[in-house]
Write a protein that holds these residues in place. Structure first.
Motif, mmCIF file in Angstrom:
data_model
loop_
_atom_site.group_PDB
_atom_site.id
_atom_site.type_symbol
_atom_site.label_atom_id
_atom_site.label_comp_id
_atom_site.label_asym_id
_atom_site.label_seq_id
_atom_site.Cartn_x
_atom_site.Cartn_y
_atom_site.Cartn_z
ATOM 1 N N MET A 1 35.003 14.619 -76.533
ATOM 2 C CA MET A 1 34.799 13.984 -75.240
ATOM 3 C C MET A 1 35.775 12.830 -75.042
ATOM 4 O O MET A 1 36.238 12.599 -73.938
ATOM 5 C CB MET A 1 33.355 13.493 -75.158
ATOM 6 C CG MET A 1 33.010 12.885 -73.833
ATOM 7 S SD MET A 1 33.146 14.123 -72.548
ATOM 8 C CE MET A 1 32.692 13.193 -71.148
ATOM 9 N N ASP A 2 36.095 12.144 -76.116
ATOM 10 C CA ASP A 2 37.009 11.022 -76.024
ATOM 11 C C ASP A 2 38.392 11.479 -75.568
ATOM 12 O O ASP A 2 39.004 10.845 -74.721
ATOM 13 C CB ASP A 2 37.083 10.346 -77.389
ATOM 14 C CG ASP A 2 37.595 8.930 -77.287
ATOM 15 O OD1 ASP A 2 37.361 8.306 -76.239
ATOM 16 O OD2 ASP A 2 38.198 8.470 -78.250
ATOM 17 N N THR A 3 38.872 12.579 -76.117
ATOM 18 C CA THR A 3 40.167 13.109 -75.723
ATOM 19 C C THR A 3 40.146 13.546 -74.264
ATOM 20 O O THR A 3 41.111 13.328 -73.528
ATOM 21 C CB THR A 3 40.558 14.295 -76.625
ATOM 22 O OG1 THR A 3 40.570 13.852 -77.978
ATOM 23 C CG2 THR A 3 41.923 14.840 -76.270
ATOM 24 N N LEU A 4 39.054 14.125 -73.840
ATOM 25 C CA LEU A 4 38.924 14.541 -72.445
ATOM 26 C C LEU A 4 38.991 13.336 -71.511
ATOM 27 O O LEU A 4 39.663 13.373 -70.485
ATOM 28 C CB LEU A 4 37.620 15.308 -72.233
ATOM 29 C CG LEU A 4 37.344 15.790 -70.822
ATOM 30 C CD1 LEU A 4 38.420 16.772 -70.375
ATOM 31 C CD2 LEU A 4 35.976 16.426 -70.752
ATOM 32 N N ALA A 5 38.318 12.257 -71.873
ATOM 33 C CA ALA A 5 38.346 11.049 -71.052
ATOM 34 C C ALA A 5 39.757 10.470 -70.996
ATOM 35 O O ALA A 5 40.210 10.025 -69.932
ATOM 36 C CB ALA A 5 37.365 10.019 -71.599
ATOM 37 N N CYS A 6 40.454 10.464 -72.113
ATOM 38 C CA CYS A 6 41.817 9.930 -72.130
ATOM 39 C C CYS A 6 42.767 10.801 -71.317
ATOM 40 O O CYS A 6 43.692 10.289 -70.696
ATOM 41 C CB CYS A 6 42.318 9.833 -73.562
ATOM 42 S SG CYS A 6 41.580 8.484 -74.477
ATOM 43 N N ALA A 7 42.556 12.101 -71.329
ATOM 44 C CA ALA A 7 43.408 12.996 -70.548
ATOM 45 C C ALA A 7 43.084 12.901 -69.064
ATOM 46 O O ALA A 7 43.961 13.051 -68.218
ATOM 47 C CB ALA A 7 43.245 14.430 -71.037
ATOM 48 N N ALA A 8 41.822 12.653 -68.731
ATOM 49 C CA ALA A 8 41.417 12.603 -67.333
ATOM 50 C C ALA A 8 41.824 11.302 -66.650
ATOM 51 O O ALA A 8 42.032 11.291 -65.432
ATOM 52 C CB ALA A 8 39.905 12.786 -67.232
ATOM 53 N N LEU A 9 41.956 10.225 -67.403
ATOM 54 C CA LEU A 9 42.279 8.933 -66.798
ATOM 55 C C LEU A 9 43.628 8.930 -66.072
ATOM 56 O O LEU A 9 43.693 8.559 -64.898
ATOM 57 C CB LEU A 9 42.216 7.820 -67.839
ATOM 58 C CG LEU A 9 42.491 6.421 -67.320
ATOM 59 C CD1 LEU A 9 41.451 6.013 -66.283
ATOM 60 C CD2 LEU A 9 42.506 5.425 -68.463
ATOM 61 N N PRO A 10 44.734 9.353 -66.702
ATOM 62 C CA PRO A 10 46.002 9.364 -65.960
ATOM 63 C C PRO A 10 45.976 10.334 -64.775
ATOM 64 O O PRO A 10 46.560 10.059 -63.730
ATOM 65 C CB PRO A 10 47.043 9.809 -66.986
ATOM 66 C CG PRO A 10 46.406 9.649 -68.295
ATOM 67 C CD PRO A 10 44.935 9.702 -68.099
ATOM 68 N N LEU A 11 45.284 11.453 -64.931
ATOM 69 C CA LEU A 11 45.171 12.404 -63.828
ATOM 70 C C LEU A 11 44.426 11.783 -62.653
ATOM 71 O O LEU A 11 44.867 11.880 -61.501
ATOM 72 C CB LEU A 11 44.473 13.677 -64.294
ATOM 73 C CG LEU A 11 44.298 14.764 -63.237
ATOM 74 C CD1 LEU A 11 45.646 15.247 -62.739
ATOM 75 C CD2 LEU A 11 43.486 15.912 -63.802
ATOM 76 N N ALA A 12 43.316 11.114 -62.935
ATOM 77 C CA ALA A 12 42.540 10.479 -61.865
ATOM 78 C C ALA A 12 43.349 9.371 -61.185
ATOM 79 O O ALA A 12 43.324 9.245 -59.957
ATOM 80 C CB ALA A 12 41.238 9.915 -62.430
ATOM 81 N N LEU A 13 44.076 8.588 -61.962
ATOM 82 C CA LEU A 13 44.901 7.534 -61.378
ATOM 83 C C LEU A 13 46.038 8.114 -60.539
ATOM 84 O O LEU A 13 46.378 7.571 -59.486
ATOM 85 C CB LEU A 13 45.461 6.627 -62.472
ATOM 86 C CG LEU A 13 44.438 5.761 -63.192
ATOM 87 C CD1 LEU A 13 45.091 5.034 -64.362
ATOM 88 C CD2 LEU A 13 43.790 4.785 -62.246
ATOM 89 N N GLY A 14 46.613 9.218 -60.985
ATOM 90 C CA GLY A 14 47.668 9.864 -60.215
ATOM 91 C C GLY A 14 47.157 10.419 -58.894
ATOM 92 O O GLY A 14 47.807 10.270 -57.855
ATOM 93 N N VAL A 15 45.993 11.048 -58.931
ATOM 94 C CA VAL A 15 45.403 11.581 -57.700
ATOM 95 C C VAL A 15 45.048 10.435 -56.752
ATOM 96 O O VAL A 15 45.330 10.500 -55.552
ATOM 97 C CB VAL A 15 44.162 12.438 -58.020
ATOM 98 C CG1 VAL A 15 43.383 12.764 -56.767
ATOM 99 C CG2 VAL A 15 44.575 13.719 -58.728
ATOM 100 N N ALA A 16 44.459 9.386 -57.300
ATOM 101 C CA ALA A 16 44.070 8.246 -56.454
ATOM 102 C C ALA A 16 45.293 7.587 -55.819
ATOM 103 O O ALA A 16 45.279 7.258 -54.625
ATOM 104 C CB ALA A 16 43.284 7.226 -57.281
ATOM 105 N N SER A 17 46.357 7.406 -56.586
ATOM 106 C CA SER A 17 47.544 6.776 -56.021
ATOM 107 C C SER A 17 48.198 7.666 -54.971
ATOM 108 O O SER A 17 48.744 7.173 -53.986
ATOM 109 C CB SER A 17 48.543 6.412 -57.116
ATOM 110 O OG SER A 17 49.077 7.578 -57.704
#
Length: 82
Positions: A1-17
């Motif tokens: 789950m930790d790896t999933l959270a780390c992978a999702a963070l840059p994706l979420a920030l990219g989508v938000a920006s």
């Protein structure tokens, strides 16, 4: 789950920006070189790159070396003791 959270963070920030600051018409009006890829390539490639950046960050995190702390995937960088 930790790896999933780390992978999702840059994706979420990219989508938000991308939602907050869309490229708009100014980008379409730029003179681009002949070797510039078509616009659909960016939509296909950037999410993959964001996920890979986060996955790589998770693989290098202090938590993988046995450190414990509030930010197990290392965001921000000096969140956990080394």
């Amino acid at each position: 789950m930790d790896t999933l959270a780390c992978a999702a963070l840059p994706l979420a920030l990219g989508v938000a920006s991308g939602r907050v600051w869309p490229a708009g018409e100014w980008y379409a009006r730029l003179r681009k070189p002949a070797f510039a890829p078509p616009p659909w390539v960016f939509g296909a490639v950037w999410p993959v790159l964001y996920v890979l950046m986060g996955w790589r960050r998770a693989r290098r995190s202090p938590a993988r070396r046995g450190a414990v702390g509030p930010c197990t995937c290392g965001w921000p960088r000096r969140c956990t003791p080394c």
